[in-house]
Design a protein around this motif. Structure first.
Motif, mmCIF file in Angstrom:
data_model
loop_
_atom_site.group_PDB
_atom_site.id
_atom_site.type_symbol
_atom_site.label_atom_id
_atom_site.label_comp_id
_atom_site.label_asym_id
_atom_site.label_seq_id
_atom_site.Cartn_x
_atom_site.Cartn_y
_atom_site.Cartn_z
ATOM 1 N N VAL A 178 0.838 -1.192 0.000
ATOM 2 C CA VAL A 178 0.000 0.000 0.000
ATOM 3 C C VAL A 178 0.876 1.246 0.000
ATOM 4 C CG1 VAL A 178 -1.874 1.202 1.182
ATOM 5 C CG2 VAL A 178 -1.763 -1.303 1.230
ATOM 6 N N THR A 179 1.869 1.267 0.875
ATOM 7 C CA THR A 179 2.908 2.290 0.900
ATOM 8 C C THR A 179 4.232 1.568 1.105
ATOM 9 O OG1 THR A 179 2.891 2.641 3.304
ATOM 10 C CG2 THR A 179 1.273 3.875 1.998
ATOM 11 N N ASN A 180 5.296 2.322 1.235
ATOM 12 C CA ASN A 180 6.594 1.707 1.509
ATOM 13 C C ASN A 180 6.643 1.059 2.883
ATOM 14 O OD1 ASN A 180 7.621 2.431 -0.979
ATOM 15 N ND2 ASN A 180 8.454 4.382 -0.226
ATOM 16 N N ASP A 181 5.688 1.431 3.770
ATOM 17 C CA ASP A 181 5.701 0.930 5.147
ATOM 18 C C ASP A 181 4.566 -0.047 5.444
ATOM 19 O OD1 ASP A 181 7.914 2.549 5.732
ATOM 20 O OD2 ASP A 181 6.628 4.250 6.273
ATOM 21 N N ILE A 182 3.601 -0.199 4.547
ATOM 22 C CA ILE A 182 2.446 -1.064 4.797
ATOM 23 C C ILE A 182 2.350 -2.112 3.685
ATOM 24 C CG2 ILE A 182 -0.048 -1.191 5.101
ATOM 25 C CD1 ILE A 182 -0.016 1.691 6.036
ATOM 26 N N ALA A 183 2.295 -3.385 4.095
ATOM 27 C CA ALA A 183 2.197 -4.483 3.135
ATOM 28 C C ALA A 183 1.044 -5.402 3.532
ATOM 29 C CB ALA A 183 3.497 -5.272 3.078
ATOM 30 N N LEU A 184 0.285 -5.829 2.549
ATOM 31 C CA LEU A 184 -0.867 -6.706 2.763
ATOM 32 C C LEU A 184 -0.698 -7.964 1.917
ATOM 33 C CD1 LEU A 184 -3.838 -7.203 3.774
ATOM 34 C CD2 LEU A 184 -4.574 -6.063 1.662
ATOM 35 N N LYS A 185 -0.918 -9.122 2.532
ATOM 36 C CA LYS A 185 -0.909 -10.395 1.797
ATOM 37 C C LYS A 185 -2.255 -11.081 2.041
ATOM 38 C CE LYS A 185 2.734 -13.124 1.883
ATOM 39 N NZ LYS A 185 3.170 -13.391 0.482
ATOM 40 N N ALA A 186 -2.964 -11.388 0.960
ATOM 41 C CA ALA A 186 -4.260 -12.049 1.056
ATOM 42 C C ALA A 186 -4.287 -13.212 0.081
ATOM 43 C CB ALA A 186 -5.390 -11.068 0.747
ATOM 44 N N GLY A 187 -4.893 -14.298 0.500
ATOM 45 C CA GLY A 187 -4.930 -15.464 -0.366
ATOM 46 C C GLY A 187 -5.931 -16.485 0.105
ATOM 47 N N GLY A 188 -6.065 -17.526 -0.687
ATOM 48 C CA GLY A 188 -6.978 -18.603 -0.338
ATOM 49 C C GLY A 188 -6.617 -19.865 -1.088
ATOM 50 N N ARG A 189 -7.147 -20.992 -0.594
ATOM 51 C CA ARG A 189 -6.838 -22.295 -1.175
ATOM 52 C C ARG A 189 -8.084 -23.163 -1.111
ATOM 53 N NH1 ARG A 189 -2.073 -25.349 -1.838
ATOM 54 N NH2 ARG A 189 -2.374 -27.602 -1.712
ATOM 55 N N TYR A 190 -8.383 -23.825 -2.227
ATOM 56 C CA TYR A 190 -9.463 -24.809 -2.279
ATOM 57 C C TYR A 190 -8.844 -26.158 -2.597
ATOM 58 C CZ TYR A 190 -13.275 -27.617 -4.164
ATOM 59 O OH TYR A 190 -14.156 -28.637 -4.408
ATOM 60 N N GLU A 191 -9.240 -27.196 -1.856
ATOM 61 C CA GLU A 191 -8.674 -28.526 -2.087
ATOM 62 C C GLU A 191 -9.733 -29.594 -1.883
ATOM 63 O OE1 GLU A 191 -5.352 -28.572 0.524
ATOM 64 O OE2 GLU A 191 -6.541 -28.579 2.349
ATOM 65 N N TYR A 192 -9.528 -30.715 -2.587
ATOM 66 C CA TYR A 192 -10.464 -31.836 -2.515
ATOM 67 C C TYR A 192 -9.682 -33.138 -2.499
ATOM 68 C CZ TYR A 192 -13.994 -35.283 -3.826
ATOM 69 O OH TYR A 192 -14.798 -36.374 -3.852
ATOM 70 N N SER A 193 -10.084 -34.047 -1.612
ATOM 71 C CA SER A 193 -9.468 -35.366 -1.498
ATOM 72 C C SER A 193 -10.517 -36.423 -1.800
ATOM 73 C CB SER A 193 -8.894 -35.579 -0.087
ATOM 74 O OG SER A 193 -8.489 -36.919 0.105
ATOM 75 N N SER A 194 -10.204 -37.298 -2.773
ATOM 76 C CA SER A 194 -11.190 -38.306 -3.176
ATOM 77 C C SER A 194 -11.337 -39.419 -2.146
ATOM 78 C CB SER A 194 -10.805 -38.902 -4.534
ATOM 79 O OG SER A 194 -9.599 -39.654 -4.442
ATOM 80 N N ILE A 195 -10.295 -39.677 -1.342
ATOM 81 C CA ILE A 195 -10.359 -40.818 -0.424
ATOM 82 C C ILE A 195 -11.319 -40.553 0.731
ATOM 83 C CG2 ILE A 195 -8.427 -40.155 1.072
ATOM 84 C CD1 ILE A 195 -7.600 -43.131 1.015
ATOM 85 N N ILE A 196 -11.469 -39.280 1.118
ATOM 86 C CA ILE A 196 -12.438 -38.954 2.171
ATOM 87 C C ILE A 196 -13.649 -38.217 1.598
ATOM 88 C CG2 ILE A 196 -10.752 -38.937 4.036
ATOM 89 C CD1 ILE A 196 -10.626 -35.935 3.843
ATOM 90 N N LYS A 197 -13.590 -37.943 0.264
ATOM 91 C CA LYS A 197 -14.715 -37.324 -0.439
ATOM 92 C C LYS A 197 -15.147 -36.006 0.221
ATOM 93 C CE LYS A 197 -16.605 -41.700 -2.218
ATOM 94 N NZ LYS A 197 -15.493 -42.540 -1.739
ATOM 95 N N LYS A 198 -14.165 -35.183 0.543
ATOM 96 C CA LYS A 198 -14.471 -33.903 1.183
ATOM 97 C C LYS A 198 -13.574 -32.815 0.620
ATOM 98 C CE LYS A 198 -16.173 -35.855 5.516
ATOM 99 N NZ LYS A 198 -16.001 -35.930 6.984
#
Length: 251
Positions: A178-198
């Motif tokens: 945002v400025t030289n002194d303020i930093a923002l990190k935003a993210g997300g993750r979607y995952e699926y496992s077939s063995i537990i079907k969730k």
């Protein structure tokens, strides 16, 4: 002369190799492989008896491979691609023996669990791709996906089990200054496992503020998930993810 009573002397062999190729645009392609094989057999006094021996033997084979490609695509774009494959084979035997090294079979605990043969194989393949784009200044956005195929088979005294899982995930995050002194990190993750079907969705967020030379204040929040261990999945396929929620403040 060896003090341990080996009925199969230890023997281990291993080797590895790698190569790197630079591309015309300044990228690099790398490959690495390593392979190993080992075996041993050892007799020891049985912990539950004064006259019996416990004979343990193992034969192992392991092979791992990794191939990656990193490239600058131009106009602020970067690419990272990777794939890997590994396989591990174990043949394990355990046997009760008398003073003459003759196999002994006894009923009841703990003797009934001391004679066994275990044959196990684990295969894992993985593919991942990540792309990064410079936005403005040193701010960037990254996104990608990965896919795992795991197959674990084991045979214990004739009882066979096979666990197969197809795991897929997509993810994205951004670093915004945002400025030289303020930093923002935003993210997300979607995952699926077939063995537990969730499936699950895991958001992550952090904010940092530089308060002065050599000083910074930051806060972070994130959710993280992990599948059950294979030994748990053998007993039940109705299990879900383990979830951890993190709240972190730093100075």
């Amino acid at each position: 002369k060896q003090t341990p009573d080996y009925f199969k002397m230890p023997a281990f062999h291993s080797g590895d190799a790698n190569f790197r190729i630079k591309t015309k645009s300044g990228g690099i392609i790398k490959y690495y492989t390593t392979i190993s094989q080992g075996q041993l057999g050892l007799r020891r006094p049985d912990i539950d008896s004064a006259i019996l021996k416990n004979a343990f033997g193992i034969n192992n084979f392991n092979w791992y491979n990794n191939l990656s490609w990193r490239e600058n695509l131009g106009k602020g774009w970067k690419m990272n691609l990777g794939m890997g494959y590994s396989t591990n084979h174990d043949k394990i035997t355990n046997e009760l023996q008398d003073a003459n090294n003759t196999p002994v079979s006894l009923s009841g605990l703990p003797w009934i669990i001391k004679n066994y043969k275990l044959k196990r194989r684990e295969d894992l393949s993985q593919v991942r791709g990540v792309f990064e784009k410079r936005l403005f200044g040193i701010s960037t956005i990254r996104f990608g996906s990965e896919y795992w195929h795991a197959c674990n088979s084991s045979g214990y005294n004739g009882y066979d089990t096979v666990l197969k899982d197809n795991y897929a995930a997509v993810f994205a995050e951004t670093d915004i200054y945002v400025t030289n002194d303020i930093a923002l990190k935003a993210g997300g993750r979607y995952e699926y496992s077939s063995i537990i079907k969730k499936a699950n969705i895991a958001p992550r967020l952090s904010l940092a503020y530089k308060t002065g030379p050599g000083a910074q204040v930051s806060v972070a929040y994130g959710e993280f998930y992990q599948k059950p261990e294979n030994q748990q999945l053998i007993l039940s396929n109705r299990l879900g993810y383990t979830k951890a929620t993190h709240y972190i403040a730093n100075y």
